[in-house]
Design a protein around this motif. Structure first.
Motif, mmCIF file in Angstrom:
data_model
loop_
_atom_site.group_PDB
_atom_site.id
_atom_site.type_symbol
_atom_site.label_atom_id
_atom_site.label_comp_id
_atom_site.label_asym_id
_atom_site.label_seq_id
_atom_site.Cartn_x
_atom_site.Cartn_y
_atom_site.Cartn_z
ATOM 1 N N ALA A 1 0.840 -1.202 0.000
ATOM 2 C CA ALA A 1 0.000 0.000 0.000
ATOM 3 C C ALA A 1 0.877 1.255 0.000
ATOM 4 N N VAL A 2 1.188 1.752 -1.190
ATOM 5 C CA VAL A 2 2.013 2.948 -1.365
ATOM 6 C C VAL A 2 1.074 4.105 -1.706
ATOM 7 N N SER B 1 0.877 2.803 3.782
ATOM 8 C CA SER B 1 -0.325 2.634 4.605
ATOM 9 C C SER B 1 -0.441 1.207 5.121
ATOM 10 N N ARG B 2 -1.162 1.085 6.246
ATOM 11 C CA ARG B 2 -1.593 -0.228 6.720
ATOM 12 C C ARG B 2 -3.114 -0.257 6.902
ATOM 13 N N GLU C 1 -2.412 -10.854 9.863
ATOM 14 C CA GLU C 1 -1.672 -11.853 9.092
ATOM 15 C C GLU C 1 -0.922 -11.197 7.943
ATOM 16 N N PHE C 2 -1.577 -10.252 7.266
ATOM 17 C CA PHE C 2 -0.931 -9.549 6.166
ATOM 18 C C PHE C 2 0.247 -8.731 6.683
ATOM 19 N N LEU C 3 0.064 -8.086 7.839
ATOM 20 C CA LEU C 3 1.113 -7.225 8.377
ATOM 21 C C LEU C 3 2.334 -8.008 8.851
ATOM 22 N N THR C 4 2.159 -9.284 9.189
ATOM 23 C CA THR C 4 3.333 -10.089 9.524
ATOM 24 C C THR C 4 4.220 -10.292 8.305
ATOM 25 N N MET D 1 6.802 -3.365 7.561
ATOM 26 C CA MET D 1 7.129 -1.950 7.350
ATOM 27 C C MET D 1 5.982 -1.159 6.733
ATOM 28 N N ALA D 2 4.839 -1.810 6.520
ATOM 29 C CA ALA D 2 3.678 -1.085 6.005
ATOM 30 C C ALA D 2 3.339 0.068 6.953
ATOM 31 N N GLY D 3 3.094 1.236 6.400
ATOM 32 C CA GLY D 3 2.820 2.431 7.191
ATOM 33 C C GLY D 3 4.037 3.269 7.477
ATOM 34 N N SER D 4 5.224 2.798 7.078
ATOM 35 C CA SER D 4 6.447 3.581 7.267
ATOM 36 C C SER D 4 6.577 4.642 6.188
#
Length: 362
Positions: free
Chosen positions: A300-301, A319-320, A326-329, A333-336
């Motif tokens: 998610a850019v 973005s997160r 599960e996706f975030l594992t 770095m999503a949201g950085s």
């Protein structure tokens, strides 16, 4: 030969945690493209990987970072965390970081104001001046309201043109990743009254917004179309005309992604964030071709913008939003915020909104 790529982060402070990684840069050589079954098949040439640094604040989670914009006159970098309702500002010289909680709904963009320390914000479907000295929502000074009768619409993207007029567009109500179609509009605002004047409708998700270096073209994105589009732009009158397509990202295989934020470099090339595509692409708008892409370790850019004293650091927000655990594992770095340098080019200063006596505006 591209040479050695590295990043120098000029604003390290106790709030920042920097991580250096590698990414893949791809160049598209259009002269070797071929047409097969009416689709473009670009020859992709692999280039050496480029180093980048991602930084995240140890005391802040960016749920949906957006709107990276630099104020080169004051060496400040602004961005927003949409769903957490925060405006962030980072001083490149001192490393000081300020987070301002709005507590008034989604805040989707921030724009510096000419000759003022205040900034203009898009919050929900409203336009506000932010007074940094007054805490909480009391520091918001209402300027304009759009899309009345559509209470779930959001001012999604906004930027100033060379004469300081604000161009800002809305999107329809959102449920998960789905947005109600054809409920938004693109508006123009200018002093002294800042009345919203419709320039384009209907649209679904207003995004992009950047002008050619000579201010004769406005580039624009309505994300679900998967197209980067252009309009002739009359600077003095603030009028757009002759809509046409610059590039359809599906012609390069990006069938699941949608174009989101956009900026321009000193060479007149467009840089576009591909939401759900994990990629930044660079486009030559004159030849209407994709010339480079940069693959990131997150899907998610959301947006891009130039920053740094030389405007040679590409700030990439991610973005997160709506991503499960599960996706975030898989994408921790999503949201950085990512900082990409040594791209071989740099940006141009962003325009500020013209708002006479903004410091006295009540």
């Amino acid at each position: 030969m591209l040479g050695k790529y590295f990043l120098v982060v000029l604003f390290l402070s106790s709030y920042l945690l920097g991580v250096t990684c590698r990414i893949r840069r791809r160049k598209f050589h259009s002269l070797l493209n071929r047409i097969k079954n009416r689709r473009i098949e670009p020859l992709i040439v692999e280039e050496p990987s480029i180093s980048y640094t991602t930084f995240s604040f140890t005391n802040v989670t960016f749920k949906h970072a957006e709107s990276p914009v630099c104020d080169p006159d004051r060496n400040l970098l602004y961005w927003v965390d949409v769903l957490n309702q925060n405006v962030h500002v980072l001083d490149y010289v001192t490393g000081k970081h300020i987070r301002r909680h709005i507590d008034h709904g989604e805040v989707n963009f921030v724009i510096p104001i000419q000759n003022s320390n205040r900034v203009l914000l898009g919050v929900r479907a409203e336009l506000y001046v932010l007074d940094w000295e007054v805490p909480g929502r009391a520091g918001l000074r209402l300027v304009a309201l759009v899309d009345q009768g559509l209470p779930d619409n959001i001012l999604n993207e906004g930027k100033a043109d060379a004469l300081g007029r604000l161009w800002a567009g809305t999107k329809g109500s959102q449920n998960g990743h789905e947005v109600a179609p054809d409920q938004g509009s693109l508006y123009k605002f200018e002093q002294p009254d800042f009345l919203p004047r419709v320039q384009l409708k209907p649209v679904t998700i207003s995004n992009g917004l950047v002008w050619s270096l000579n201010n004769s073209v406005l580039y624009y994105i309505d994300s679900p179309t998967r197209k980067i589009e252009a309009f002739d732009f009359h600077l003095e009158r603030g009028q757009i005309s002759r809509r046409r397509t610059v590039l359809d990202i599906t012609e390069y295989g990006y069938n699941k992604a949608i174009p989101d934020g956009m900026t321009i470099d000193r060479d007149g090339m467009l840089w576009v964030a591909l939401m759900f595509g994990g990629t930044i692409i660079r486009i030559d708008p004159d030849s209407r071709r994709l010339i480079e892409s940069y693959d990131l370790p997150v899907t998610a850019v959301s947006s891009v913008g130039w920053a740094g004293p030389e405007l040679d650091q590409l700030i990439i927000t991610t973005s997160r939003r709506n991503l499960d655990d599960e996706f975030l594992t898989q994408e921790p770095m999503a949201g950085s915020l990512f900082i990409l340098s040594d791209t071989g080019t740099s940006g141009v200063p962003s325009f500020k909104v013209a708002f006479e006596n903004a410091d006295e505006y009540r």
